[in-house]
Design a protein around this motif. Structure first.
Motif, mmCIF file in Angstrom:
data_model
loop_
_atom_site.group_PDB
_atom_site.id
_atom_site.type_symbol
_atom_site.label_atom_id
_atom_site.label_comp_id
_atom_site.label_asym_id
_atom_site.label_seq_id
_atom_site.Cartn_x
_atom_site.Cartn_y
_atom_site.Cartn_z
ATOM 1 N N MET A 192 26.066 -9.775 37.560
ATOM 2 C CA MET A 192 26.800 -10.656 37.083
ATOM 3 C C MET A 192 25.710 -11.656 36.296
ATOM 4 O O MET A 192 24.455 -11.836 36.939
ATOM 5 N N ALA A 193 26.078 -11.970 35.067
ATOM 6 C CA ALA A 193 24.813 -12.991 34.398
ATOM 7 C C ALA A 193 25.058 -14.409 34.865
ATOM 8 O O ALA A 193 25.959 -14.815 35.179
ATOM 9 N N THR A 238 28.361 0.693 34.843
ATOM 10 C CA THR A 238 27.632 0.449 36.277
ATOM 11 C C THR A 238 28.423 -0.140 37.319
ATOM 12 O O THR A 238 28.173 0.032 38.643
ATOM 13 N N HIS A 239 29.371 -1.286 36.833
ATOM 14 C CA HIS A 239 30.068 -1.858 37.752
ATOM 15 C C HIS A 239 31.103 -2.542 36.817
ATOM 16 O O HIS A 239 30.682 -2.623 35.589
ATOM 17 N N TRP A 240 32.028 -3.646 37.605
ATOM 18 C CA TRP A 240 32.946 -4.167 36.678
ATOM 19 C C TRP A 240 32.453 -5.672 35.909
ATOM 20 O O TRP A 240 33.609 -5.941 34.847
ATOM 21 N N HIS A 241 31.456 -6.023 36.247
ATOM 22 C CA HIS A 241 31.205 -7.299 35.586
ATOM 23 C C HIS A 241 31.073 -7.231 34.202
ATOM 24 O O HIS A 241 30.731 -6.548 33.450
ATOM 25 N N ALA A 242 31.646 -8.456 33.493
ATOM 26 C CA ALA A 242 31.959 -8.635 32.094
ATOM 27 C C ALA A 242 30.731 -8.279 31.301
ATOM 28 O O ALA A 242 30.982 -7.971 30.088
ATOM 29 N N ASP A 243 29.509 -8.685 31.504
ATOM 30 C CA ASP A 243 28.487 -8.338 30.881
ATOM 31 C C ASP A 243 28.065 -7.052 30.750
ATOM 32 O O ASP A 243 26.663 -6.571 30.046
ATOM 33 N N HIS A 244 28.726 -6.220 31.278
ATOM 34 C CA HIS A 244 28.483 -4.706 31.427
ATOM 35 C C HIS A 244 29.700 -3.736 30.654
ATOM 36 O O HIS A 244 29.453 -2.602 30.635
ATOM 37 N N THR A 245 30.745 -4.702 30.288
ATOM 38 C CA THR A 245 31.759 -3.835 30.085
ATOM 39 C C THR A 245 32.531 -4.126 28.797
ATOM 40 O O THR A 245 33.354 -3.448 28.349
ATOM 41 N N ALA A 292 27.011 -2.434 47.409
ATOM 42 C CA ALA A 292 25.865 -3.123 47.350
ATOM 43 C C ALA A 292 26.163 -4.522 46.407
ATOM 44 O O ALA A 292 26.704 -5.534 47.144
ATOM 45 N N HIS A 293 25.796 -4.410 45.262
ATOM 46 C CA HIS A 293 26.032 -5.552 44.330
ATOM 47 C C HIS A 293 27.583 -5.614 44.053
ATOM 48 O O HIS A 293 28.246 -6.810 44.158
ATOM 49 N N THR A 294 28.255 -4.544 44.270
ATOM 50 C CA THR A 294 29.765 -4.653 44.134
ATOM 51 C C THR A 294 30.180 -3.639 45.183
ATOM 52 O O THR A 294 29.469 -2.833 45.532
ATOM 53 N N GLY A 326 21.310 -0.482 37.074
ATOM 54 C CA GLY A 326 22.505 -1.214 36.943
ATOM 55 C C GLY A 326 21.831 -2.821 37.532
ATOM 56 O O GLY A 326 20.791 -3.075 37.619
ATOM 57 N N ASP A 327 22.748 -3.423 38.262
ATOM 58 C CA ASP A 327 22.827 -4.765 38.710
ATOM 59 C C ASP A 327 22.203 -4.660 40.190
ATOM 60 O O ASP A 327 22.079 -5.660 41.007
ATOM 61 N N LEU A 328 21.815 -3.307 40.664
ATOM 62 C CA LEU A 328 21.133 -3.290 41.985
ATOM 63 C C LEU A 328 19.667 -4.004 41.927
ATOM 64 O O LEU A 328 19.009 -4.091 42.852
HETATM 65 ZN ZN LIG Z 1 26.643 -7.742 37.984
#
Ligand SMILES: [Zn+2]
Length: 344
Positions: free
Chosen positions: A1-2, A91-98, A209-211, A228-230
């Motif tokens: 997450m940013a 890589t996961h659901w966070h908005a800065d990735h989707t 992990a992160h999510t 990803g955010d790992l």
């Molecule tokens: Zn994230």
């Protein structure tokens, strides 16, 4: 997450909003193109995108935080004459990735949007809320800048620059009105191999992990790992995370022996030291928390011992210095990790 709201703080806080000013194109290796945050912005504010391509197909990993950014990626792939995008990975659901998902799917309608089942479910249930929250973050940033300028809290020579950040934040927020995040149609619960034509990739869920639903993309041929955010060039974002699971996930990634690791938040570095540094911190935090738990069990009383970060972590506190994260900040982060592991 940013940390999209940390504008106006820190020397290299976000000072630009147009996609070209936020992300630069970097050819990491043959067939590996990344859109990586420039030195002008704080890496924690925006997520990178990485594209792998072979002779037949391309795969885009993460789609950034706004349609205009995904549009820029789409134009770049077309201008470079790259093979069509057959897969898009969240890589996961966070908005800065989707939030660029729909833009890329409009350009390549037959592409499969891939995610872990937990990510798919998060988007299905919470997608509209993720968009609304991102929009609120952008509008909040614009408002805070405008108020700071009006109150005379911004140096005169910096006013035009910040005003342009505020204006561009409002433009970016406008882009999100009525935006829907497409729900991934393909899932990767554990591993999936994809063939791009002369280049086979492994998409891997290394554990919670992160999510709950993190995916990474591993290109054994080039030795490049899209983490990803790992990984971040910053303290890891542990809100909603499984800290112990995260250490295990990084152990699994270390076994791949990547030559180069691209974090979602950070720059391209020609080694895997960032992974080693974060893994060492997470492992140590787990050891420290276990030590507290066993001494509490011996005494037969709940743990109330104070953590001495300096003696518990020692030289590990300097491990993120290369990435601009000083000893004090890492100390705070280390204490938070232990607190989380102790059930705080
Ligand atoms: Zn994230």
């Amino acid at each position: 997450m940013a940390c999209g709201i940390c504008v106006l703080t820190g020397a290299n806080a976000a000072v630009a909003q147009a996609p070209e000013e936020i992300w630069e194109e970097v050819e990491i290796a043959q067939g590996v193109l990344a859109f990586v945050t420039t030195e002008a912005v704080a890496p924690s504010s925006y997520a990178n995108t990485i594209v792998f391509y072979g002779s037949e197909a391309s795969v885009v990993v993460d789609t950034q935080d706004r349609p205009a950014a995904a549009e820029r990626i789409s134009h770049s792939l077309r201008d470079r004459g790259l093979p069509p995008v057959r897969w898009i990975v969240n890589t996961h659901w966070h908005a800065d990735h989707t939030l660029g998902n729909s833009t890329l799917l409009q350009r390549w309608p037959s592409a499969t949007l891939l995610a872990h089942p937990a990510t798919r479910d998060s988007i299905r249930v919470g997608g509209d809320r993720h968009v609304a929250e991102q929009r609120e973050r952008l509008l909040g940033r614009a408002t805070r800048i405008e108020e700071a300028v009006a109150a005379g809290q911004v140096a005169e020579e910096a006013v035009p620059r910040w005003e342009s950040v505020a204006a561009e934040s409002r433009v970016a927020a406008e882009e999100l009105v009525a935006l829907r995040i497409p729900v991934p149609s393909g899932v990767v619960a554990d591993t999936l191999r994809i063939d791009l034509g002369g280049r086979e990739l492994l998409i891997l869920h290394p554990g919670v992990a992160h999510t709950e639903g993190d995916l990474v993309v591993w290109d054994a041929g080039s030795g490049v790992l899209a983490a990803g955010d790992l990984l971040e060039e910053a303290p890891l974002w542990i809100e909603g995370a499984d800290v112990r699971g995260w250490a295990q996930a990084l152990e699994r990634l270390a076994e791949l022996r990547p030559r180069e690791v691209l974090p979602s938040h950070g720059r391209v570095r020609g080694d895997a030291r960032l992974l080693d540094a974060h893994l060492a911190l997470l492992r140590r935090a787990a050891e420290v928390a276990d030590g507290f738990a066993s001494s509490a069990a011996t005494r037969g009383a709940p743990g109330s011992e104070e953590l001495n970060v300096e003696s518990a972590f020692g030289e590990l506190l300097d491990r993120l210095e290369t990435y601009g994260v000083g000893r004090e900040a890492v100390g705070i982060y280390a204490a938070q990790l232990v607190e989380r592991l102790r059930g705080g």
